[in-house]
Design a protein around this motif. Structure first.
Motif, PDB file in Angstrom:
ATOM      1  N   ASP A  45      -0.467 -14.697  -1.702  1.00  0.00           N
ATOM      2  CA  ASP A  45      -1.586 -14.011  -2.366  1.00  0.00           C
ATOM      3  C   ASP A  45      -1.459 -12.502  -2.249  1.00  0.00           C
ATOM      4  O   ASP A  45      -1.726 -11.775  -3.213  1.00  0.00           O
ATOM      5  CB  ASP A  45      -2.930 -14.469  -1.782  1.00  0.00           C
ATOM      6  N   ALA A  46      -1.046 -12.018  -1.081  1.00  0.00           N
ATOM      7  CA  ALA A  46      -0.876 -10.569  -0.886  1.00  0.00           C
ATOM      8  C   ALA A  46       0.269 -10.053  -1.752  1.00  0.00           C
ATOM      9  O   ALA A  46       0.184  -8.955  -2.314  1.00  0.00           O
ATOM     10  CB  ALA A  46      -0.619 -10.255   0.589  1.00  0.00           C
ATOM     11  N   ILE A  47       1.324 -10.838  -1.886  1.00  0.00           N
ATOM     12  CA  ILE A  47       2.451 -10.446  -2.738  1.00  0.00           C
ATOM     13  C   ILE A  47       2.000 -10.399  -4.197  1.00  0.00           C
ATOM     14  O   ILE A  47       2.297  -9.440  -4.916  1.00  0.00           O
ATOM     15  CB  ILE A  47       3.649 -11.396  -2.548  1.00  0.00           C
ATOM     16  N   ASP A  48       1.270 -11.416  -4.633  1.00  0.00           N
ATOM     17  CA  ASP A  48       0.783 -11.427  -6.022  1.00  0.00           C
ATOM     18  C   ASP A  48      -0.096 -10.216  -6.311  1.00  0.00           C
ATOM     19  O   ASP A  48       0.043  -9.569  -7.349  1.00  0.00           O
ATOM     20  CB  ASP A  48       0.010 -12.712  -6.309  1.00  0.00           C
ATOM     21  N   ALA A  49      -0.994  -9.893  -5.386  1.00  0.00           N
ATOM     22  CA  ALA A  49      -1.878  -8.727  -5.572  1.00  0.00           C
ATOM     23  C   ALA A  49      -1.066  -7.438  -5.597  1.00  0.00           C
ATOM     24  O   ALA A  49      -1.314  -6.550  -6.419  1.00  0.00           O
ATOM     25  CB  ALA A  49      -2.927  -8.679  -4.458  1.00  0.00           C
ATOM     26  N   GLY A  50      -0.080  -7.334  -4.719  1.00  0.00           N
ATOM     27  CA  GLY A  50       0.766  -6.150  -4.682  1.00  0.00           C
ATOM     28  C   GLY A  50       1.579  -5.990  -5.956  1.00  0.00           C
ATOM     29  O   GLY A  50       1.721  -4.885  -6.486  1.00  0.00           O
ATOM     30  N   GLU A  51       2.102  -7.095  -6.468  1.00  0.00           N
ATOM     31  CA  GLU A  51       2.887  -7.050  -7.704  1.00  0.00           C
ATOM     32  C   GLU A  51       2.006  -6.668  -8.898  1.00  0.00           C
ATOM     33  O   GLU A  51       2.427  -5.915  -9.773  1.00  0.00           O
ATOM     34  CB  GLU A  51       3.594  -8.387  -7.951  1.00  0.00           C
ATOM     35  N   ARG A  52       0.788  -7.189  -8.946  1.00  0.00           N
ATOM     36  CA  ARG A  52      -0.141  -6.798 -10.023  1.00  0.00           C
ATOM     37  C   ARG A  52      -0.418  -5.297  -9.967  1.00  0.00           C
ATOM     38  O   ARG A  52      -0.431  -4.614 -10.996  1.00  0.00           O
ATOM     39  CB  ARG A  52      -1.462  -7.563  -9.907  1.00  0.00           C
ATOM     40  N   ALA A  53      -0.635  -4.785  -8.762  1.00  0.00           N
ATOM     41  CA  ALA A  53      -0.896  -3.352  -8.606  1.00  0.00           C
ATOM     42  C   ALA A  53       0.321  -2.523  -9.016  1.00  0.00           C
ATOM     43  O   ALA A  53       0.172  -1.477  -9.656  1.00  0.00           O
ATOM     44  CB  ALA A  53      -1.313  -3.046  -7.169  1.00  0.00           C
ATOM     45  N   LEU A  54       1.523  -2.976  -8.661  1.00  0.00           N
ATOM     46  CA  LEU A  54       2.748  -2.268  -9.087  1.00  0.00           C
ATOM     47  C   LEU A  54       2.874  -2.254 -10.603  1.00  0.00           C
ATOM     48  O   LEU A  54       3.209  -1.224 -11.192  1.00  0.00           O
ATOM     49  CB  LEU A  54       3.989  -2.930  -8.486  1.00  0.00           C
ATOM     50  N   ARG A  55       2.612  -3.397 -11.232  1.00  0.00           N
ATOM     51  CA  ARG A  55       2.678  -3.437 -12.699  1.00  0.00           C
ATOM     52  C   ARG A  55       1.691  -2.445 -13.308  1.00  0.00           C
ATOM     53  O   ARG A  55       2.000  -1.799 -14.318  1.00  0.00           O
ATOM     54  CB  ARG A  55       2.399  -4.854 -13.211  1.00  0.00           C
ATOM     55  N   SER A  56       0.546  -2.297 -12.698  1.00  0.00           N
ATOM     56  CA  SER A  56      -0.442  -1.338 -13.191  1.00  0.00           C
ATOM     57  C   SER A  56       0.065   0.095 -13.063  1.00  0.00           C
ATOM     58  O   SER A  56      -0.117   0.909 -13.976  1.00  0.00           O
ATOM     59  CB  SER A  56      -1.757  -1.514 -12.431  1.00  0.00           C
ATOM     60  N   VAL A  57       0.713   0.426 -11.952  1.00  0.00           N
ATOM     61  CA  VAL A  57       1.262   1.770 -11.758  1.00  0.00           C
ATOM     62  C   VAL A  57       2.330   2.050 -12.822  1.00  0.00           C
ATOM     63  O   VAL A  57       2.326   3.109 -13.462  1.00  0.00           O
ATOM     64  CB  VAL A  57       1.839   1.945 -10.339  1.00  0.00           C
ATOM     65  N   TYR A  58       3.242   1.092 -13.024  1.00  0.00           N
ATOM     66  CA  TYR A  58       4.274   1.275 -14.049  1.00  0.00           C
ATOM     67  C   TYR A  58       3.641   1.357 -15.440  1.00  0.00           C
ATOM     68  O   TYR A  58       4.055   2.166 -16.270  1.00  0.00           O
ATOM     69  CB  TYR A  58       5.298   0.138 -14.002  1.00  0.00           C
ATOM     70  N   GLY A  65       0.823  -1.211   0.000  1.00  0.00           N
ATOM     71  CA  GLY A  65       0.000   0.000   0.000  1.00  0.00           C
ATOM     72  C   GLY A  65       0.854   1.257   0.000  1.00  0.00           C
ATOM     73  O   GLY A  65       0.614   2.190  -0.767  1.00  0.00           O
ATOM     74  N   LEU A  66       1.867   1.270   0.833  1.00  0.00           N
ATOM     75  CA  LEU A  66       2.784   2.410   0.887  1.00  0.00           C
ATOM     76  C   LEU A  66       3.633   2.486  -0.382  1.00  0.00           C
ATOM     77  O   LEU A  66       3.805   3.561  -0.960  1.00  0.00           O
ATOM     78  CB  LEU A  66       3.681   2.295   2.126  1.00  0.00           C
ATOM     79  N   ALA A  67       4.129   1.349  -0.833  1.00  0.00           N
ATOM     80  CA  ALA A  67       4.985   1.329  -2.026  1.00  0.00           C
ATOM     81  C   ALA A  67       4.242   1.841  -3.256  1.00  0.00           C
ATOM     82  O   ALA A  67       4.807   2.603  -4.045  1.00  0.00           O
ATOM     83  CB  ALA A  67       5.510  -0.087  -2.276  1.00  0.00           C
ATOM     84  N   LEU A  68       2.991   1.454  -3.415  1.00  0.00           N
ATOM     85  CA  LEU A  68       2.220   1.902  -4.587  1.00  0.00           C
ATOM     86  C   LEU A  68       2.144   3.418  -4.640  1.00  0.00           C
ATOM     87  O   LEU A  68       2.362   4.029  -5.687  1.00  0.00           O
ATOM     88  CB  LEU A  68       0.822   1.302  -4.564  1.00  0.00           C
TER      89      LEU A  68
END
Length: 193
Positions: free
Chosen positions: A119-132, A65-68
């Motif tokens: 699962d939380a890591i996968d969701a976080g990585e998907r969200a990061l890919r979306s930001v990039y 959440g913070l990283a995004l």
């Protein structure tokens, strides 16, 4: 370091858990350790989290959440693509990455993340890919970057490369060096001709 909630009790639990996991490792940390650090009883802790695996998952979610937010801010700054990517990559790891790599239990914490919070890591990585991906689309439309492939694939490559650096670095200094090198390489590849 960890901002997960406006609920002060939940925030205290996550901060206490991070301190305990960093000090004792995931396996040796008990719910009593976390409760004591958060200034509450163990039964009170169970009102918020069912076990330490759930707490670890909460830490992972808080980190992403913070990283995004921080990655998006870094990408929106002024500078070359390489400079902006370097700032974003630093934000992606955040202070938690240095703390984890400096901990004698860092490898155990990386492994725990994959086994208890996958699962939380996968969701976080998907969200990061979306930001990039959003950044790449915007920059490409403005003529500031040249794409080397589909936006989703380039964004996925950013995240995969960052994971590779994280998992092959012996310490934070080598991680930081690899991250800077990665930003320079991607930045050069994205430079419009």
């Amino acid at each position: 370091m960890i901002k997960a909630s406006d609920d002060p009790k939940q925030q205290a639990i996550l901060e206490s858990a991070w301190a305990a996991f960093s000090t004792y490792g995931f396996r040796k940390t008990s719910m009593d350790d976390i409760a004591r650090g958060a200034g509450m009883s163990r039964p009170a802790l169970y009102l918020h989290y069912r076990n330490k695996e759930a707490i670890f998952g909460g830490l992972v979610e808080a980190h992403y959440g913070l990283a995004l937010d921080q990655v998006a801010l870094a990408l929106d700054t002024e500078g070359t693509p390489a400079e902006r990517l370097h700032a974003a990559f630093e934000a992606q790891g955040g202070p938690a990455m240095q703390a984890m790599m400096d901990s004698p239990h860092g490898l155990e914490l990386f492994e725990a993340g994959m086994s208890v919070a996958g699962d939380a890591i996968d969701a976080g990585e998907r969200a990061l890919r979306s930001v990039y991906g959003t950044w790449l689309q915007r920059e490409h439309a403005a003529g500031r970057v040249a794409l080397t492939g589909p936006v989703d694939e380039v964004a996925r490559t950013f995240c995969a490369a960052m994971k590779g650096i994280k998992h092959t670095s012996q310490d934070y200094a080598s991680y930081a060096s690899g991250m800077a090198q990665l930003a320079a390489l991607f930045g050069a590849a994205l430079r419009p001709q």
